[in-house]
Motif scaffolding. Structure first.
Motif, PDB file in Angstrom:
ATOM      1  N   GLU A   1       8.901 -56.510   0.483  1.00  0.00           N
ATOM      2  CA  GLU A   1       8.148 -55.454  -0.206  1.00  0.00           C
ATOM      3  C   GLU A   1       8.489 -54.050   0.298  1.00  0.00           C
ATOM      4  O   GLU A   1       8.765 -53.158  -0.502  1.00  0.00           O
TER       5      GLU A   1
ATOM      6  N   ARG B   1       5.524 -69.327  -6.452  1.00  0.00           N
ATOM      7  CA  ARG B   1       5.494 -68.032  -5.752  1.00  0.00           C
ATOM      8  C   ARG B   1       6.751 -67.219  -6.033  1.00  0.00           C
ATOM      9  O   ARG B   1       6.680 -66.019  -6.247  1.00  0.00           O
TER      10      ARG B   1
ATOM     11  N   THR C   1       8.734 -67.474  -8.687  1.00  0.00           N
ATOM     12  CA  THR C   1       8.693 -67.061 -10.089  1.00  0.00           C
ATOM     13  C   THR C   1       7.766 -65.870 -10.264  1.00  0.00           C
ATOM     14  O   THR C   1       8.120 -64.886 -10.924  1.00  0.00           O
ATOM     15  N   SER C   2       6.609 -65.924  -9.662  1.00  0.00           N
ATOM     16  CA  SER C   2       5.641 -64.830  -9.766  1.00  0.00           C
ATOM     17  C   SER C   2       6.175 -63.551  -9.122  1.00  0.00           C
ATOM     18  O   SER C   2       6.100 -62.467  -9.711  1.00  0.00           O
ATOM     19  N   TRP C   3       6.727 -63.667  -7.911  1.00  0.00           N
ATOM     20  CA  TRP C   3       7.228 -62.493  -7.200  1.00  0.00           C
ATOM     21  C   TRP C   3       8.403 -61.858  -7.945  1.00  0.00           C
ATOM     22  O   TRP C   3       8.458 -60.633  -8.092  1.00  0.00           O
TER      23      TRP C   3
ATOM     24  N   SER D   1       9.043 -62.097 -11.160  1.00  0.00           N
ATOM     25  CA  SER D   1       8.525 -61.505 -12.400  1.00  0.00           C
ATOM     26  C   SER D   1       7.863 -60.169 -12.116  1.00  0.00           C
ATOM     27  O   SER D   1       8.033 -59.208 -12.867  1.00  0.00           O
ATOM     28  N   GLU D   2       7.122 -60.104 -11.031  1.00  0.00           N
ATOM     29  CA  GLU D   2       6.438 -58.864 -10.641  1.00  0.00           C
ATOM     30  C   GLU D   2       7.440 -57.747 -10.341  1.00  0.00           C
ATOM     31  O   GLU D   2       7.157 -56.576 -10.582  1.00  0.00           O
ATOM     32  N   HIS D   3       8.597 -58.106  -9.839  1.00  0.00           N
ATOM     33  CA  HIS D   3       9.606 -57.114  -9.443  1.00  0.00           C
ATOM     34  C   HIS D   3      10.805 -57.097 -10.386  1.00  0.00           C
ATOM     35  O   HIS D   3      11.891 -56.680  -9.989  1.00  0.00           O
ATOM     36  N   ARG D   4      10.576 -57.525 -11.600  1.00  0.00           N
ATOM     37  CA  ARG D   4      11.640 -57.560 -12.605  1.00  0.00           C
ATOM     38  C   ARG D   4      12.313 -56.188 -12.692  1.00  0.00           C
ATOM     39  O   ARG D   4      11.655 -55.173 -12.761  1.00  0.00           O
TER      40      ARG D   4
ATOM     41  N   ILE E   1      12.425 -65.142 -16.014  1.00  0.00           N
ATOM     42  CA  ILE E   1      12.239 -63.881 -15.308  1.00  0.00           C
ATOM     43  C   ILE E   1      13.221 -62.798 -15.730  1.00  0.00           C
ATOM     44  O   ILE E   1      13.184 -61.699 -15.200  1.00  0.00           O
TER      45      ILE E   1
END
Length: 175
Positions: free
Chosen positions: A50, A78, A80-82, A84-87, A112
């Protein structure tokens, strides 16, 4: 879960596996995963990545999964989510040996945005890692002197990540 600090990162060891995260250059990280990966072990990885994104605007993550035998559903969720969040801010290169990891990459990548590059050969994985280190260091040196070595979109920008992905997919068009 045991955590050991290293000069450029850390190593986590659990009953089922181990991982090492090292910062290779500004905006470039190398994650080595051995045996099994769990969602729990990914939390400190994401916490370490991050600030790199915050500082550089993007990151290129190299995952050496050659020694990875399995991962749990929580780990996949986790990631996939991370991602996607930082696409648009993250490009991932993965060295795969197991069919399980390759299937996971094939499943997640379209969801993603298609910015994971899979390598089945260590030589291509390491070549891309070397290129990312050089590009990052060239940009850092140019930034200190006020000269842009990469163009108007620096190493810390979305443009850098996109160019890195294009170069890895289409090496002949990397001019």
């Amino acid at each position: 879960m045991q955590r050991e600090s290293l000069a450029r990162g850390f190593r986590i060891t659990t009953k089922v596996g181990a991982l090492t995260l090292e910062h290779e250059a500004p905006g470039v990280a190398l994650l080595r995963v051995e045996r099994a990966a769990t969602g729990e072990t990914m939390v400190p990885v994401f916490e370490a990545l991050e600030p790199v994104i915050a500082r550089h605007g993007s990151i290129v993550v190299f995952i050496d999964g050659e020694a990875l035998e399995s991962y749990d559903t929580d780990c996949r969720r986790r990631w996939t989510s991370w991602l996607s969040e930082h696409r648009g801010k993250v490009v991932v290169h993965v060295l795969v040996r197991s069919r399980l990891l390759q299937m996971g990459v094939n499943l997640v990548n379209p969801l993603i945005g298609g910015f994971i590059v899979s390598h089945s050969e260590r030589s291509s994985f390491e070549a891309e890692l070397r290129k990312a280190r050089v590009r990052s260091r060239d940009h850092s040196a140019a930034s200190r002197t006020g000269v842009s070595a990469i163009g108007s979109e620096g190493a810390g920008s979305l443009g850098f990540a996109r160019r890195a992905l294009r170069r890895s997919i289409h090496p002949a068009s990397s001019t």
